[in-house]
Design an enzyme around this catalytic site. Structure first.
Site, short mmCIF file in Angstrom:
data_model
loop_
_atom_site.label_atom_id
_atom_site.label_comp_id
_atom_site.label_asym_id
_atom_site.label_seq_id
_atom_site.Cartn_x
_atom_site.Cartn_y
_atom_site.Cartn_z
N SER A 138 0.78 -1.11 0.08
CA SER A 138 0.00 -0.02 0.01
C SER A 138 0.95 1.20 -0.10
CB SER A 138 -0.88 0.08 1.26
OG SER A 138 -1.09 -1.21 1.68
N CYS A 139 0.63 2.11 -0.99
CA CYS A 139 1.16 3.54 -0.88
C CYS A 139 -0.02 4.31 -1.61
CB CYS A 139 2.53 3.53 -1.70
SG CYS A 139 3.80 2.70 -0.66
#
Length: 415
Positions: A7-8
């Site tokens: 996740s980013c």
């Protein structure tokens, strides 16, 4: 296998999306929960004709000149999750999976490509060409976390400068890019480029047709053709964060400022500010890139986890930079478990001084109230000075040590 970090979120606002005549960049780096992210500065340098540069896993030929950069990076690797250079270029990356198989062999990490793009590109477009050229020569691959259990992915990038932004999405050595010249845009852990392709790998469509992914007729959508048939669960879950980020940007479209971008990165309801059992937001960055080349760019970095309980501290490139050792992790040289073979056979302590002080403050009985108060006070003081500089009331070079001063003040408060 434990749930890996996937996740980013990256964001950009260009006029008229921004309140002022600035391009605003932002990124949250979501990584394994205990991973330390450091902030490091490297000055511009000249290099010999036959010199090489040792990246995280492989060495590649060095170029004659590298630009000055500031990087926010997991302390165990060579590259960076996000950063900026002296020419006002900012880059952040995201993990994605495509129909092209992931290379398990050691090559360039997406994070290596972020740093290489910043060191070698004086504009967003130039940095994009650096990254795509290196992909063609060396490929992407290798473990993306400090763990002996293999885990790799492909990458997407948001590349931004004072005038424009580029979204670059890759599938092995193949790629497509979209140019953004106005308004707001965000990327997450999924492909987003459809038919609006501004540049592409010369073999992109031929490969897709040869693999039976595209008939060769009608419009060509990079997302439709290269998205995996059975995407990882986290890639599917990222759609919620992507849509939440898009909604927040649209809510502020026309009035985006650095403060607004910080508030988006601190948003927990959307999942953009990540804090789960396995991983969390370990570093954050917001940049102001004025369209006027006479006005310096300002880059705000946390160097600590969870932006909702961290301070964004301003960094400005200047002639007299000094290293800020308080946000630099210990070095272990050739004995580092990243460098010894086989890799990652043991763990070392990578906590820097600010990280330790911040974590200690988080465990105190009144951590919530005190940290919020400190964050608001320190940020307001720094932002006042930044606003004065951008208005031309004080000179940018007078703020060259502002990052050092803010880090020092934060540590002293925690003590």
């Amino acid at each position: 296998m434990a749930e890996p970090p996937r996740s980013c979120d990256c964001f950009v606002s260009l006029p008229p999306g921004s309140q002022e005549d600035y391009v605003i960049f932002g990124k949250n780096s979501d990584r394994p929960r205990d991973e330390v992210q450091e902030v490091v500065y490297y000055p511009a340098s000249s290099h010999g004709a036959d010199s090489t540069v040792e990246c995280t896993y492989i060495s590649i030929p060095q170029v004659e000149h590298t630009h000055a950069v500031v990087l926010s990076r997991p302390a165990w690797l060579w590259g960076a999750e996000m950063g900026a250079n002296e020419h006002g270029v900012c880059i952040g990356n995201e993990a994605v999976w495509t129909k092209e198989p992931v290379n398990p062999e050691e090559a360039l990490l997406g994070m290596d490509l972020v740093r290489l793009g910043l060191e070698r590109g004086d504009s967003a477009w130039a940095a994009l060409n650096v990254i795509t050229g290196l992909l063609e020569q060396h490929g992407q691959g290798g473990a993306c976390r400090e763990n002996a259990e293999p885990f790799s992915y492909h990458n997407t990038f948001l590349l931004v400068d004072r005038q424009e932004a580029w979204v670059l999405e890759t599938a092995g050595k193949l790629w497509a890019a979209q140019k953004v010249t106005e308004g707001v845009k965000n990327i997450s852990n999924q492909l987003t480029i459809g038919t609006e392709i501004s540049a592409e790998h010369p073999e992109l469509r031929g490969t897709a047709q040869a693999q039976g992914w595209w008939s060769g007729e009608g419009e060509f959508s990079f997302t439709a053709v290269f998205s995996p048939d059975n995407p990882p669960a986290r890639m599917e879950m990222a759609k919620q964060r992507y849509m939440g980020g898009t909604a927040l940007l649209q809510q502020h479209n026309g009035s985006v400022t650095a403060e607004v971008m910080m508030s988006i990165l601190r948003d927990k309801a959307s999942g953009i500010c990540m804090d789960s059992e396995g991983f969390r937001t370990t570093g954050s960055m917001v940049s102001i890139l004025p369209r006027n080349p006479e006005v310096p760019c300002v880059h705000f970095l946390t160097a600590t986890p969870d932006p909702s309980r961290s301070v964004f501290k301003p960094f400005i490139f200047s002639e007299s930079m000094r290293p800020v050792s308080m946000v630099m992790s210990p070095q272990y040289g050739p004995d580092d478990p990243v460098r010894t073979q086989p890799r990652f056979q043991h763990q070392v302590d990578r906590k820097h001084e600010l990280y330790k002080a911040h974590q200690m403050a988080l465990t105190s009985p009144d951590a919530g109230a005190s940290l919020q108060e400190t964050m608001r006070y320190l940020e307001s003081q720094c932002l006042e000075e930044i606003e004065a500089m951008l208005r031309g009331e004080i000179q940018g070079q007078e703020l060259g040590d502002l990052f050092f001063d803010c880090v020092d003040a934060e540590i002293k408060f925690y003590q």
